[in-house]
Design an enzyme around this catalytic site. Sequence first.
Site, PDB file in Angstrom:
ATOM      1  N   LYS A  80     141.120  69.997  11.410  1.00  0.00           N
ATOM      2  CA  LYS A  80     140.746  70.645  12.668  1.00  0.00           C
ATOM      3  C   LYS A  80     141.343  72.049  12.691  1.00  0.00           C
ATOM      4  O   LYS A  80     142.497  72.252  12.287  1.00  0.00           O
ATOM      5  CB  LYS A  80     141.287  69.815  13.832  1.00  0.00           C
ATOM      6  CG  LYS A  80     140.986  70.345  15.228  1.00  0.00           C
ATOM      7  CD  LYS A  80     141.558  69.380  16.265  1.00  0.00           C
ATOM      8  CE  LYS A  80     141.248  69.824  17.686  1.00  0.00           C
ATOM      9  NZ  LYS A  80     141.751  68.836  18.689  1.00  0.00           N
ATOM     10  N   SER A 155     138.363  67.001  21.669  1.00  0.00           N
ATOM     11  CA  SER A 155     138.161  68.320  21.107  1.00  0.00           C
ATOM     12  C   SER A 155     138.114  68.359  19.577  1.00  0.00           C
ATOM     13  O   SER A 155     137.776  69.390  18.990  1.00  0.00           O
ATOM     14  CB  SER A 155     139.271  69.260  21.581  1.00  0.00           C
ATOM     15  OG  SER A 155     140.543  68.810  21.108  1.00  0.00           O
ATOM     16  N   SER A 179     141.623  63.442  22.372  1.00  0.00           N
ATOM     17  CA  SER A 179     140.788  64.312  21.547  1.00  0.00           C
ATOM     18  C   SER A 179     140.583  63.881  20.103  1.00  0.00           C
ATOM     19  O   SER A 179     139.792  64.487  19.393  1.00  0.00           O
ATOM     20  CB  SER A 179     141.352  65.744  21.560  1.00  0.00           C
ATOM     21  OG  SER A 179     141.152  66.317  22.827  1.00  0.00           O
TER      22      SER A 179
END
Length: 463
Positions: A80, A155, A179
């Site tokens: 990420k 996210s 997330s």
Amino acid sequence: MTDLAWLTVAEAAGLLRNRTLSPVEYAKALIARVERHDGRLNAFLRFTPEIALEDAKRAEDEISRGLWRGPLHGVPYALKDIIDYAGLPTTAHSKILKDNVVAADAQVAWKLKAAGGVFMGKLSTHEFAIGGPSFDLPWPPARNPWSRDHFCGGSSSGAGSATAAGFVPAAIGTDTGGSVRNPASMCGVVGIKPTYGLVSRRGVFPLAYSLDHVGPLTRTVRDNALLLDLIAGHDPHDPGSAPHGASGFTAALDGGVKGFRIGVIRHFYTTDMPAEPEVVSGIEAAAAKLAALGADVREVSTAPLAEYLAVNRTILTSEAFALHEQWMRDRPQDYGALARERIMAGAFVRAADYVNATRLRRKMADAFHALFSGIDVALTASSMDLPCRIDDPKAVEYTYARQARAPFNITGGPALSIPAGFSQSGLPLAIQLVGKPYTEALLYRVANAYEQSEDWVRRHPVF
């Protein structure tokens, strides 16, 4: 190429170690798959095939010389883009950090390098892990591989999308209010929020210091346990890191659930925040399957879901605004609209409210952990709704808030999202397994027994 795309980490490790599969061949296959399909999914914010091939060649040479670093040696992975990888920008999917080239690896990135992993690139996220999916940023949002018109969660959106799409068998995300588990739920993969402090956050751009966690997303429970084994461990340079032994998460995977006490937190998804009927049916079917496998399944109750969500929201927005205050004053126009709105909410939280929320958090965590005097593992919903269309901002905002993940950022114990089948429209369903701190191995054992009893792991999106 298709067969290689769906190899698990464990399967790939066996083939690589006995030299049936070349790390270079494996990397080239996944590179070609990303190049062919990611233009429709936007899972990667920065794709790095040149680094992947260098890593794969190094792994191939080491394996040929008899050096074996473990189950990630020669296996592709991705991060990420709030996790630092030396020499590349960490952008947090934001214009503000688009030129933020970092000099050192995050601790988790260093561990994956040391394990011989093949780095494929940085993955899309919601801006600063809070503001998405947004269409007013320098890069587009990631989409759901099961239906590109639908939301893939966030996210850690690119991590869920890339793993489900067969671009990588493993990705690393972060979780402050759900997330990792949200994209895992929406994309039909496995994602864990480990116990707070179990995995170092050094070199990870923070959202809320007291709630942030780092965790893996994979397509199987076994792979998730393997990845957590690699990245867990005390880091004296992370002030939130726990001085706790962290390993052996795969040791009891195949022990089954006979005699296990599983408490279903049913009021979260039937009374506190009624879920869609197909979501409810999926959870109840999973509970029934675990009972059929020999578990003692019973209903348990805890504080109302709304109380947990309010505490999480108060702490998260306060800490996020404290981090972003100077940029909010100097360059608010450089944020996307969603991130700006969500972060700015923290400016209006009173100090007394933040302090009271942190006090209540401790009481709620203690009360929740007391449940485990009578159960081994808890089971409840992750999302209350199926993935909505990504181009419907009202639906995204509505469904994003309808979840039972944030309570476990408050309690601090591990929470694991695993696939629980599919809706009639072919979109993923999920359940969430929860434990008291440092019981990841128990969650994996229950999850693996359930996964092995179903065939979800063998079903993949078709492009």
